[in-house]
Write a protein that holds these residues in place. Structure first.
Motif, PDB file in Angstrom:
ATOM      1  N   ASN A 103       0.810  -1.221   0.000  1.00  0.00           N
ATOM      2  CA  ASN A 103       0.000   0.000   0.000  1.00  0.00           C
ATOM      3  C   ASN A 103       0.844   1.271   0.000  1.00  0.00           C
ATOM      4  N   HIS A 104       2.126   1.159   0.289  1.00  0.00           N
ATOM      5  CA  HIS A 104       2.974   2.339   0.434  1.00  0.00           C
ATOM      6  C   HIS A 104       3.028   3.154  -0.864  1.00  0.00           C
ATOM      7  N   ALA A 105       3.282   4.441  -0.724  1.00  0.00           N
ATOM      8  CA  ALA A 105       3.408   5.291  -1.918  1.00  0.00           C
ATOM      9  C   ALA A 105       4.153   6.573  -1.573  1.00  0.00           C
ATOM     10  N   ARG A 106       4.984   6.988  -2.500  1.00  0.00           N
ATOM     11  CA  ARG A 106       5.558   8.331  -2.453  1.00  0.00           C
ATOM     12  C   ARG A 106       4.769   9.172  -3.442  1.00  0.00           C
ATOM     13  N   SER A 107       4.165  10.250  -2.968  1.00  0.00           N
ATOM     14  CA  SER A 107       3.356  11.115  -3.826  1.00  0.00           C
ATOM     15  C   SER A 107       4.135  12.394  -4.115  1.00  0.00           C
ATOM     16  N   ALA A 108       4.593  12.508  -5.351  1.00  0.00           N
ATOM     17  CA  ALA A 108       5.425  13.649  -5.736  1.00  0.00           C
ATOM     18  C   ALA A 108       4.681  14.508  -6.746  1.00  0.00           C
ATOM     19  N   ARG A 109       4.528  15.771  -6.426  1.00  0.00           N
ATOM     20  CA  ARG A 109       3.815  16.694  -7.317  1.00  0.00           C
ATOM     21  C   ARG A 109       4.830  17.467  -8.153  1.00  0.00           C
ATOM     22  N   GLN A 110       5.005  17.008  -9.390  1.00  0.00           N
ATOM     23  CA  GLN A 110       5.855  17.715 -10.347  1.00  0.00           C
ATOM     24  C   GLN A 110       5.207  17.640 -11.728  1.00  0.00           C
ATOM     25  N   SER A 111       5.081  18.797 -12.356  1.00  0.00           N
ATOM     26  CA  SER A 111       4.603  18.845 -13.731  1.00  0.00           C
ATOM     27  C   SER A 111       5.790  18.604 -14.662  1.00  0.00           C
ATOM     28  N   LEU A 112       5.532  18.594 -15.946  1.00  0.00           N
ATOM     29  CA  LEU A 112       6.604  18.373 -16.916  1.00  0.00           C
ATOM     30  C   LEU A 112       7.685  19.435 -16.789  1.00  0.00           C
ATOM     31  N   GLU A 113       7.281  20.680 -16.571  1.00  0.00           N
ATOM     32  CA  GLU A 113       8.252  21.773 -16.464  1.00  0.00           C
ATOM     33  C   GLU A 113       9.066  21.683 -15.173  1.00  0.00           C
ATOM     34  N   GLU A 114       8.494  21.106 -14.129  1.00  0.00           N
ATOM     35  CA  GLU A 114       9.168  21.022 -12.833  1.00  0.00           C
ATOM     36  C   GLU A 114       9.952  19.732 -12.648  1.00  0.00           C
ATOM     37  N   LEU A 115       9.797  18.807 -13.558  1.00  0.00           N
ATOM     38  CA  LEU A 115      10.315  17.451 -13.408  1.00  0.00           C
ATOM     39  C   LEU A 115      11.833  17.424 -13.202  1.00  0.00           C
ATOM     40  N   THR A 116      12.264  16.607 -12.229  1.00  0.00           N
ATOM     41  CA  THR A 116      13.697  16.426 -11.992  1.00  0.00           C
ATOM     42  C   THR A 116      14.024  14.938 -12.009  1.00  0.00           C
ATOM     43  N   ALA A 117      15.207  14.620 -12.451  1.00  0.00           N
ATOM     44  CA  ALA A 117      15.646  13.224 -12.486  1.00  0.00           C
ATOM     45  C   ALA A 117      15.673  12.633 -11.078  1.00  0.00           C
ATOM     46  N   ALA A 118      16.087  13.448 -10.102  1.00  0.00           N
ATOM     47  CA  ALA A 118      16.188  12.949  -8.731  1.00  0.00           C
ATOM     48  C   ALA A 118      14.825  12.508  -8.207  1.00  0.00           C
ATOM     49  N   GLU A 119      13.780  13.300  -8.483  1.00  0.00           N
ATOM     50  CA  GLU A 119      12.452  12.931  -7.992  1.00  0.00           C
ATOM     51  C   GLU A 119      11.887  11.731  -8.739  1.00  0.00           C
ATOM     52  N   VAL A 120      12.099  11.665 -10.040  1.00  0.00           N
ATOM     53  CA  VAL A 120      11.646  10.496 -10.798  1.00  0.00           C
ATOM     54  C   VAL A 120      12.299   9.232 -10.252  1.00  0.00           C
ATOM     55  N   ASP A 121      13.611   9.291 -10.036  1.00  0.00           N
ATOM     56  CA  ASP A 121      14.334   8.113  -9.538  1.00  0.00           C
ATOM     57  C   ASP A 121      13.846   7.695  -8.152  1.00  0.00           C
ATOM     58  N   LEU A 122      13.658   8.665  -7.260  1.00  0.00           N
ATOM     59  CA  LEU A 122      13.240   8.345  -5.897  1.00  0.00           C
ATOM     60  C   LEU A 122      11.816   7.782  -5.885  1.00  0.00           C
ATOM     61  N   THR A 123      10.931   8.381  -6.666  1.00  0.00           N
ATOM     62  CA  THR A 123       9.547   7.910  -6.689  1.00  0.00           C
ATOM     63  C   THR A 123       9.454   6.507  -7.272  1.00  0.00           C
TER      64      THR A 123
END
Length: 260
Positions: A103-123
């Protein structure tokens, strides 16, 4: 005489149960009520200021006082070895593991313009990689048994766009697509794999106006609740759902019929 409780003698691991008002805690309550011993996973730092006072430990203490058999394990699922450690802890605590509810989840709010590799990788590490590794460790533990149950959680990204949550929806979409393949692979071992979409769920993230907006548009006349999802999970992990596998099921009161 056999027990009237459908999960009597079973052991379950439920991840992401740090908030007592959210889905993970509702699932834990349901499985304990159905007779299961439960390993309650949480990682409170991920919830920031939304974490409940006492967190998962207080939930465990409350249900123990009512006669439940539970243990609490804190683990950061961004760590590659955390899934295997959680499964090993469950076996050490109760001698076996029959049910995995991821059930666990990381909820990251990033649009295409805000997107970072670090957040994609962590999520992806938390939502997708950790879930796959949990299923791997669970299947390895149950390699000689039957009647195993795996329940994954996706979101509503396949019913409507969510442009401000790209890392989240990408990682959750992966779990939806993985479900039938994992189910087919594990069917021969007597393990079912299903995936729940809990719909727009009132877990304390939004204000009353947002939920009123959902209620006005949902055919069911209200938003989903954690208990709605928990009832579905309780059935999926029971013997009654033995012939149900590879399915993505929405518990949303008809929200998904709107394509919204």
């Amino acid at each position: 005489m056999s027990s009237p409780l459908p999960l009597d003698g079973r052991v379950a691991l439920v991840t992401g149960a740090s908030r007592r008002s959210a889905i993970g805690a509702a699932v834990v309550r349901r499985l304990v009520a159905d007779g299961a011993a439960v390993v309650v996973h949480a990682w409170e730092p991920a919830d920031g200021d939304r974490v409940d006072a006492g967190g998962a430990e207080q939930l465990v203490e409350e249900l123990r006082a009512e006669g439940g058999r539970l243990v609490h394990v804190s683990a950061d699922l961004a760590e590659p070895d955390a899934p295997a450690r959680l499964v090993a802890h469950a076996v050490e605590a109760f001698g076996r593991l029959d049910v995995l509810v991821a059930n666990h989840a990381r909820s990251a709010r990033q649009s295409l313009e805000e997107l970072t590799a670090a957040e994609v990788d962590l999520t992806y590490a938390v939502n997708t990689r950790a879930t796959l590794l949990l299923v791997q460790a669970f299947a390895r533990e149950r390699d000689t048994g039957r009647g195993g149950r795996v329940v994954l959680f996706t979101s509503g990204q396949y019913h409507g766009v969510m442009p401000d949550e790209l890392p989240y929806i990408a990682s959750k979409a992966a779990l939806r697509e993985l479900t039938p393949t994992l189910a087919a692979h594990l069917a021969g071992r007597g393990i079912t794999v299903n995936c729940v979409n809990p719909g727009p769920n009132d877990t304390g993230h939004h204000d009353a106006a947002a939920w009123a907006w959902v209620a006005e548009r949902n055919p069911g006349g209200r938003a989903s609740t954690p208990q709605d999802a928990a009832r579905l999970v309780g059935w999926l992990v029971s013997d009654e759902a033995d012939w149900v596998t590879g399915q993505v099921i929405a518990s949303d009161g008809g929200w998904s019929t709107l394509g919204a």
